[in-house]
Design an enzyme around this catalytic site. Structure first.
Site, PDB file in Angstrom:
ATOM      1  N   TYR A 188       6.075   4.222  21.638  1.00 38.89           N
ATOM      2  CA  TYR A 188       6.898   3.373  22.513  1.00 38.89           C
ATOM      3  C   TYR A 188       6.631   3.697  23.970  1.00 38.89           C
ATOM      4  O   TYR A 188       6.805   4.833  24.399  1.00 38.89           O
ATOM      5  CB  TYR A 188       8.381   3.598  22.228  1.00 38.89           C
ATOM      6  CG  TYR A 188       8.884   3.107  20.898  1.00 38.89           C
ATOM      7  CD1 TYR A 188       8.206   2.153  20.152  1.00 38.89           C
ATOM      8  CD2 TYR A 188      10.064   3.606  20.364  1.00 38.89           C
ATOM      9  CE1 TYR A 188       8.696   1.707  18.931  1.00 38.89           C
ATOM     10  CE2 TYR A 188      10.566   3.162  19.145  1.00 38.89           C
ATOM     11  CZ  TYR A 188       9.873   2.224  18.434  1.00 38.89           C
ATOM     12  OH  TYR A 188      10.354   1.791  17.220  1.00 38.89           O
ATOM     13  N   HIS A 237       5.607   4.637  10.108  1.00 43.03           N
ATOM     14  CA  HIS A 237       6.033   3.492  10.917  1.00 43.03           C
ATOM     15  C   HIS A 237       5.561   2.158  10.334  1.00 43.03           C
ATOM     16  O   HIS A 237       6.270   1.150  10.383  1.00 43.03           O
ATOM     17  CB  HIS A 237       5.477   3.666  12.337  1.00 43.03           C
ATOM     18  CG  HIS A 237       6.172   2.883  13.383  1.00 43.03           C
ATOM     19  ND1 HIS A 237       6.030   3.149  14.736  1.00 43.03           N
ATOM     20  CD2 HIS A 237       7.025   1.836  13.322  1.00 43.03           C
ATOM     21  CE1 HIS A 237       6.762   2.302  15.440  1.00 43.03           C
ATOM     22  NE2 HIS A 237       7.362   1.480  14.608  1.00 43.03           N
ATOM     23  N   SER A 249       9.089   2.676   7.098  1.00 46.41           N
ATOM     24  CA  SER A 249       9.392   1.540   7.964  1.00 46.41           C
ATOM     25  C   SER A 249       8.338   0.465   7.764  1.00 46.41           C
ATOM     26  O   SER A 249       7.141   0.765   7.712  1.00 46.41           O
ATOM     27  CB  SER A 249       9.409   2.004   9.423  1.00 46.41           C
ATOM     28  OG  SER A 249       9.549   0.924  10.314  1.00 46.41           O
TER      29      SER A 249
END
Length: 308
Positions: free
Chosen positions: A45, A121, A151
């Site tokens: 991020y 992820h 995820s």
């Protein structure tokens, strides 16, 4: 420290990039003051922004933890797999060495010796699932990750991974895009990496008693901010009746539409942990107010049946 049964997770994707450090610290401070304990980040991020590397969110959270000295009063969640390899646009993936190196990097940026939930992820079907499962289990057994999560994974991949893990640490959390509005699946979501929760995901989570962490829970402001269009995937005849039901319920409760969305997510028969980002302190105050909001059975039924 256990994750509260009913809680909102603070998503920190923009911290250190589009939300500056001072504002990020103020949001984190207010979240903690209001009883928030779960903070979600990732090792990528927000690398896609000009000048960013992917370190920014974790590093900002780490500096805040160091400044406040409150690591043991919070639960940290971070992810690996979707950070670009140096000098390329390719994601790092989920090979054993990559997974272990990624967590060491995250721990350094966060300034801690462990994370409470460590996520794969995104899927990586170029690597044998056994390899990824083993690497994650190693990290959990070493104490670097308390629990593990998947995820943006297909249900069958999660089930296979859990079976492969056997008696070793295995996926105990799911994370998907999930909100009150239901998308049509013939249109793309805002990001090609997003995987929306399906009835199959929810059925699996219900049966296996796995919490579902719901990102994009408030559609990035799409419910309440006129300048933000509802994504194309939600443009279908079922959406207007659901928006009307939200507005009616919000009026009855004297609450905001966002708070009703969160109350709906929190009150179903699957344990959902909404992940909500913020760029201003007032947004966190609104979000945390949803924890006190309980839908009456007839309100829940109205919301569930709208647009069906």
């Amino acid at each position: 420290m256990a994750i509260p049964q009913r809680t909102v997770v603070l998503g920190t994707l923009p911290f250190g990039t589009t939300v500056d450090e001072a504002t990020s610290f103020a949001i984190l401070d207010r979240f903690a003051e209001l009883g928030g304990t779960v903070v979600d980040t990732a090792n990528n991020y927000a690398y896609w922004l000009d000048g960013a590397t992917g370190d920014e969110s974790e590093a900002t959270v780490g500096r805040w933890l160091a400044a406040r000295g409150n690591r043991d009063s919070l639960l940290l969640s971070t992810k690996c797999g979707a950070r670009p390899r140096p000098g390329t646009e390719e994601w790092e993936g989920l090979a054993e060495k990559t997974v272990k190196t990624a967590l060491d990097g995250s721990l350094a940026r966060l300034g801690t010796d462990r994370v409470d939930v460590f996520w794969a992820h995104v899927e990586d079907r170029t690597v044998p699932l056994e390899e990824t499962v083993g690497a994650l289990a190693d990290l959990a057994e070493e104490g670097k990750a308390v629990e593990l999560g998947a995820s943006n994974h297909a249900v069958w991949r999660v089930e296979r991974a859990r079976a492969l893990a056997g008696d070793r640490p295995r996926f105990a959390h799911l994370q998907h895009r999930h909100s009150y509005l239901v998308p049509r699946f013939d249109k793309p979501l805002p990001s090609t990496a997003h995987v929306h929760v399906t009835h199959e995901h929810l059925d699996y989570a219900r049966t296996e008693q796995l919490p579902v962490w719901a990102y994009s829970a408030l559609l990035s402001g799409g419910y309440t901010r006129p300048e933000i269009a509802v994504p194309e995937a939600y443009d279908h005849p079922g959406t207007p009746p659901r928006l009307a039901a939200l507005a009616e319920t919000a009026r009855e409760l004297g609450a905001t539409v966002n708070q009703v969305v969160l109350a709906w997510l929190l009150g179903g028969d699957v344990r959902v942990l909404p992940i909500v980002g913020a760029s201003r302190v007032e947004q966190i105050e609104e979000v945390m107010g949803a924890l006190d909001l309980v839908l009456a059975p007839e309100q829940r039924r109205r919301l569930d049946e709208a647009g069906a």
